[in-house]
Design a protein around this motif. Structure first.
Motif, PDB file in Angstrom:
ATOM      1  N   VAL A 189       0.858  -1.189   0.000  1.00  7.76           N
ATOM      2  CA  VAL A 189       0.000   0.000   0.000  1.00  7.76           C
ATOM      3  C   VAL A 189       0.895   1.241   0.000  1.00  7.76           C
ATOM      4  CG1 VAL A 189      -1.881  -1.167   1.187  1.00  7.76           C
ATOM      5  CG2 VAL A 189      -0.159   0.054   2.526  1.00  7.76           C
ATOM      6  N   GLY A 190       0.382   2.314  -0.592  1.00  7.04           N
ATOM      7  CA  GLY A 190       1.158   3.541  -0.662  1.00  7.04           C
ATOM      8  C   GLY A 190       0.963   4.413   0.559  1.00  7.04           C
ATOM      9  N   ASP A 191      -0.090   5.187   0.567  1.00  9.45           N
ATOM     10  CA  ASP A 191      -0.374   6.135   1.653  1.00  9.45           C
ATOM     11  C   ASP A 191      -1.066   5.398   2.789  1.00  9.45           C
ATOM     12  OD1 ASP A 191      -1.015   8.195   3.310  1.00  9.45           O
ATOM     13  OD2 ASP A 191      -2.068   9.397   1.799  1.00  9.45           O
ATOM     14  N   ILE A 192      -0.334   5.122   3.868  1.00  9.88           N
ATOM     15  CA  ILE A 192      -0.920   4.342   4.968  1.00  9.88           C
ATOM     16  C   ILE A 192      -1.882   5.176   5.809  1.00  9.88           C
ATOM     17  CG2 ILE A 192       1.049   2.783   5.100  1.00  9.88           C
ATOM     18  CD1 ILE A 192       1.974   4.301   7.580  1.00  9.88           C
ATOM     19  N   SER A 193      -1.951   6.506   5.555  1.00  8.11           N
ATOM     20  CA  SER A 193      -2.924   7.332   6.287  1.00  8.11           C
ATOM     21  C   SER A 193      -4.333   7.166   5.724  1.00  8.11           C
ATOM     22  CB  SER A 193      -2.516   8.808   6.224  1.00  8.11           C
ATOM     23  OG  SER A 193      -2.603   9.308   4.892  1.00  8.11           O
ATOM     24  N   VAL A 194      -4.430   6.578   4.535  1.00  7.28           N
ATOM     25  CA  VAL A 194      -5.725   6.337   3.896  1.00  7.28           C
ATOM     26  C   VAL A 194      -6.211   4.943   4.272  1.00  7.28           C
ATOM     27  CG1 VAL A 194      -6.948   6.148   1.703  1.00  7.28           C
ATOM     28  CG2 VAL A 194      -5.131   7.860   1.976  1.00  7.28           C
ATOM     29  N   GLU A 195      -7.371   4.870   4.866  1.00  3.43           N
ATOM     30  CA  GLU A 195      -7.905   3.576   5.272  1.00  3.43           C
ATOM     31  C   GLU A 195      -8.247   2.732   4.045  1.00  3.43           C
ATOM     32  OE1 GLU A 195      -8.588   0.651   7.872  1.00  3.43           O
ATOM     33  OE2 GLU A 195      -7.849   2.660   8.378  1.00  3.43           O
ATOM     34  N   ASP A 196      -7.794   1.494   4.055  1.00  2.00           N
ATOM     35  CA  ASP A 196      -8.071   0.545   2.977  1.00  2.00           C
ATOM     36  C   ASP A 196      -7.534   1.034   1.635  1.00  2.00           C
ATOM     37  OD1 ASP A 196      -9.005  -1.943   2.161  1.00  2.00           O
ATOM     38  OD2 ASP A 196     -10.942  -1.125   1.519  1.00  2.00           O
ATOM     39  N   PHE A 247       6.850   1.557   9.171  1.00  2.00           N
ATOM     40  CA  PHE A 247       7.261   0.351   8.462  1.00  2.00           C
ATOM     41  C   PHE A 247       6.310  -0.805   8.787  1.00  2.00           C
ATOM     42  CE2 PHE A 247       9.817  -3.512   8.115  1.00  2.00           C
ATOM     43  CZ  PHE A 247      10.569  -3.314   6.966  1.00  2.00           C
ATOM     44  N   PHE A 248       6.047  -1.015  10.072  1.00  2.00           N
ATOM     45  CA  PHE A 248       5.168  -2.104  10.498  1.00  2.00           C
ATOM     46  C   PHE A 248       3.748  -1.886  10.005  1.00  2.00           C
ATOM     47  CE2 PHE A 248       2.143  -4.041  13.380  1.00  2.00           C
ATOM     48  CZ  PHE A 248       2.610  -5.336  13.461  1.00  2.00           C
ATOM     49  N   GLU A 249       3.268  -0.639  10.087  1.00  2.41           N
ATOM     50  CA  GLU A 249       1.891  -0.355   9.690  1.00  2.41           C
ATOM     51  C   GLU A 249       1.691  -0.593   8.199  1.00  2.41           C
ATOM     52  OE1 GLU A 249      -2.077   0.785  10.667  1.00  2.41           O
ATOM     53  OE2 GLU A 249      -0.368  -0.090  11.699  1.00  2.41           O
ATOM     54  N   ARG A 250       2.688  -0.283   7.389  1.00  2.00           N
ATOM     55  CA  ARG A 250       2.555  -0.545   5.951  1.00  2.00           C
ATOM     56  C   ARG A 250       2.467  -2.041   5.687  1.00  2.00           C
ATOM     57  NH1 ARG A 250       5.686   2.951   4.103  1.00  2.00           N
ATOM     58  NH2 ARG A 250       4.098   4.278   3.150  1.00  2.00           N
ATOM     59  N   LEU A 251       3.259  -2.822   6.387  1.00  2.00           N
ATOM     60  CA  LEU A 251       3.167  -4.273   6.235  1.00  2.00           C
ATOM     61  C   LEU A 251       1.787  -4.783   6.635  1.00  2.00           C
ATOM     62  CD1 LEU A 251       6.580  -5.537   7.663  1.00  2.00           C
ATOM     63  CD2 LEU A 251       5.769  -5.848   5.324  1.00  2.00           C
ATOM     64  N   ARG A 252       1.302  -4.318   7.781  1.00  2.00           N
ATOM     65  CA  ARG A 252       0.018  -4.786   8.287  1.00  2.00           C
ATOM     66  C   ARG A 252      -1.106  -4.439   7.324  1.00  2.00           C
ATOM     67  NH1 ARG A 252      -4.428  -3.232  10.879  1.00  2.00           N
ATOM     68  NH2 ARG A 252      -3.847  -1.035  10.828  1.00  2.00           N
ATOM     69  N   LYS A 253      -1.118  -3.203   6.854  1.00  2.00           N
ATOM     70  CA  LYS A 253      -2.189  -2.779   5.944  1.00  2.00           C
ATOM     71  C   LYS A 253      -2.063  -3.446   4.577  1.00  2.00           C
ATOM     72  CE  LYS A 253      -3.726   1.497   8.064  1.00  2.00           C
ATOM     73  NZ  LYS A 253      -4.065   2.927   7.883  1.00  2.00           N
ATOM     74  N   THR A 254      -0.845  -3.752   4.164  1.00  2.00           N
ATOM     75  CA  THR A 254      -0.658  -4.469   2.901  1.00  2.00           C
ATOM     76  C   THR A 254      -1.263  -5.869   2.999  1.00  2.00           C
ATOM     77  OG1 THR A 254       1.335  -3.221   2.330  1.00  2.00           O
ATOM     78  CG2 THR A 254       1.034  -5.365   1.268  1.00  2.00           C
ATOM     79  N   SER A 255      -0.961  -6.577   4.094  1.00  2.00           N
ATOM     80  CA  SER A 255      -1.536  -7.910   4.289  1.00  2.00           C
ATOM     81  C   SER A 255      -3.061  -7.832   4.344  1.00  2.00           C
ATOM     82  CB  SER A 255      -0.994  -8.526   5.578  1.00  2.00           C
ATOM     83  OG  SER A 255      -1.636  -9.743   5.862  1.00  2.00           O
ATOM     84  N   LYS A 256      -3.567  -6.859   5.071  1.00  2.00           N
ATOM     85  CA  LYS A 256      -5.019  -6.722   5.219  1.00  2.00           C
ATOM     86  C   LYS A 256      -5.683  -6.438   3.876  1.00  2.00           C
ATOM     87  CE  LYS A 256      -8.498  -4.125   7.863  1.00  2.00           C
ATOM     88  NZ  LYS A 256      -8.713  -3.035   8.864  1.00  2.00           N
ATOM     89  N   ARG A 257      -5.077  -5.547   3.080  1.00  2.00           N
ATOM     90  CA  ARG A 257      -5.664  -5.184   1.785  1.00  2.00           C
ATOM     91  C   ARG A 257      -5.610  -6.353   0.797  1.00  2.00           C
ATOM     92  NH1 ARG A 257      -9.305  -1.977  -0.929  1.00  2.00           N
ATOM     93  NH2 ARG A 257      -8.794  -2.119  -3.146  1.00  2.00           N
ATOM     94  N   ILE A 258      -4.465  -7.051   0.742  1.00  2.00           N
ATOM     95  CA  ILE A 258      -4.372  -8.173  -0.187  1.00  2.00           C
ATOM     96  C   ILE A 258      -5.352  -9.272   0.217  1.00  2.00           C
ATOM     97  CG2 ILE A 258      -2.854  -9.885  -1.240  1.00  2.00           C
ATOM     98  CD1 ILE A 258      -0.505  -8.034  -0.714  1.00  2.00           C
ATOM     99  N   THR A 259      -5.524  -9.458   1.521  1.00  2.86           N
ATOM    100  CA  THR A 259      -6.503 -10.434   2.000  1.00  2.86           C
ATOM    101  C   THR A 259      -7.902 -10.079   1.490  1.00  2.86           C
ATOM    102  OG1 THR A 259      -5.194 -10.911   3.978  1.00  2.86           O
ATOM    103  CG2 THR A 259      -7.548 -11.454   4.063  1.00  2.86           C
TER     104      THR A 259
END
Length: 481
Positions: A189-196, A247-259
């Motif tokens: 994900v790019g901008d982690i301030s944007v939900e989903d 760094f951690f938040e981008r990983l978490r949101k990437t996993s969540k979005r791909i899921t």
């Protein structure tokens, strides 16, 4: 020494992998790495490329084009990794197969990164899958970092074509060697301030995410990406640093979005290349952010996260636990981060399970499935105190991995006696301590054996018939005078 228990090797809460060789360094043998770090890894990552229709093939491209003027590591006609020498009309006696054998006989699984020509016909891909089948439950990472623009696969093909190729290759792998896990290293994900927020090129990569067994990202807390073509200096524009929480938040949101994109099915997420570049932080502070990231993983209970791969053991820049000696490529210079990483290796969060069960007798059959699934034997030993000598001798020519007091040892088939005193150098024991010598048997050749039965591609079996002999002494032969 007459009692034996069954012992099983199981997965850690979070896996630890290690990169060994790339465009930035040569491969380091597993004996040296094991003796330096004290325990094996889950996966050892090696990096290769396959462009058999290019006129320069099979030369390594930096050798074939040594007079070419380049200003970036990936300016060559194809990627400057080691050439994959298998495939159609190939040879599996050379590389990467010798390295893969070295990795597996030392009780670890292979993680092969392969950048490959997306125009190759199915028969090329099918032969690669056949090449890899004897190497058990390995991981195959196909055309990694494919959301970028630097690798040859992204320069010659569209993102849709790269995604489609991954799906085609992965399906062939599953037909020929279904025990191999295919890894898709897409985008984040790019901008982690944007939900989903969407991941980059998620439409083009949707089917690849669905086909892969494991999702991956290559991300560094700090990276000098201009290496080796400039010197990293304050105020320059060839490096980047990311705060640990971001760094951690981008990983978490990437996993969540791909899921979400994958219909709610979450697959394990790994970081296939991870480090903090000492070119940016300086070597004395290199390990600080890595330790903070580890604590973040533990506190967040990130069950979607499968592990990270330290990139790498030895490096010509400052992305290694060792720096390659510029005078001698076979010599490594340990960096301060090596001590930090050894502490991480000992953390229970990253330790595989070693669970003793019922008593067994000899002869005993040992099963090796993977670095996260094996059955061995354990010999209970009561120590009067920390010994002065501790050695084990085997009559049989077996290929074994041994564990004692948290320290691992390798015994090659031709080796009779293993000195295990280093199990006590950093970790002394209390008087009367009871420890177990745990014994596992990965394949001696590094390959599974088709003659062993229907499950040969996933399991390897070894029979041990004789008890080893222990030499434990609690006093020196002669006191220092």
């Amino acid at each position: 020494m007459n009692k034996l228990n069954k012992v099983t090797l199981t997965a850690a809460t979070c896996g630890l992998d290690l990169g060994d060789g790339s465009e930035r360094a040569e491969y380091v043998n597993q004996d040296y790495i094991l003796n330096t770090l004290g325990r094996p890894h889950r996966n050892i990552g090696i990096m290769y490329t396959y462009y058999p229709k290019d006129k320069e093939w099979p030369e390594r491209i930096s050798v074939a084009c040594k007079d070419m003027e380049i200003h970036f590591q990936w300016d060559y006609p194809y990627d400057d990794y080691f050439p994959y020498r298998g495939g159609i009309d190939g040879d599996t006696t050379g590389q990467p197969f010798e390295q893969m054998r070295d990795i597996r006989r030392h009780g670890q699984d292979v993680a092969l990164t392969l950048t490959i020509d997306c125009s190759l016909e199915d028969q090329y891909l099918r032969q690669i899958a056949k090449d890899l089948k004897p190497f058990g439950r390995m991981r195959l990472r196909i055309n990694h970092e494919c959301g970028g623009d630097w690798f040859t696969h992204n320069q010659r093909f569209s993102y849709q074509e790269v995604g489609d190729f991954f799906v085609r290759f992965a399906k062939i792998v599953k037909e020929e060697a279904p025990q191999i896990s295919v890894v898709f290293c897409g985008s984040a994900v790019g901008d982690i301030s944007v939900e989903d927020a969407p991941v980059q090129f998620e439409k083009e990569f949707k089917e690849a995410f669905a086909t892969a067994d494991i999702w991956s990202n290559d991300c560094y807390l700090a990276l000098h990406y201009g290496w080796p073509f400039d010197v990293c200096e304050k105020g320059g524009n060839s490096y980047a640093m990311t705060p640990v929480d971001e760094f951690f938040e981008r990983l978490r949101k990437t996993s969540k979005r791909i899921t979400k994109v994958n219909g709610g099915i979450c697959k394990p997420m790994v970081i296939s290349e991870f480090n903090t570049d000492g070119d940016v932080t300086g070597p004395l502070h290199q390990g600080e952010s890595i330790k903070r990231f580890v604590e973040k993983l533990k506190s967040e209970n990130a069950d979607w996260f499968d592990g990270f791969s330290m990139y790498q053991f030895r490096d010509r820049g400052r992305l290694g636990l060792e720096i390659e000696d510029p005078n001698n490529a076979s010599v490594g210079i340990p960096q301060p981060i090596l001590k930090d990483y050894k502490d991480i290796l000992k953390d229970p969060f990253f330790l595989p399970g070693l669970n003793e069960a019922e008593e067994v007798t000899l002869p005993a059959t040992l099963r090796w499935g993977s670095a996260e699934d094996a059955e061995g034997i354990a010999i209970p030993i009561k120590f009067e105190k920390t010994p002065e000598f501790c050695e084990v001798t085997f009559e049989e020519e077996l290929n074994l991995m041994l564990e004692l007091n948290g320290r691992w040892f390798y015994k090659a088939p031709g080796t009779k006696t293993v000195d295990m005193m280093s199990a006590f150098f950093e970790t002394p024991i209390e008087p009367g301590a009871e420890l177990s010598l745990k014994i596992f048997a990965p394949p001696a050749s590094g390959e599974n054996d088709p003659a062993q039965g229907e499950d040969w591609a996933v399991n390897y079996y070894t029979t041990i018939t004789k008890m080893p002999e222990l030499r434990i002494r609690y006093e020196e032969v002669q006191e220092v005078l």
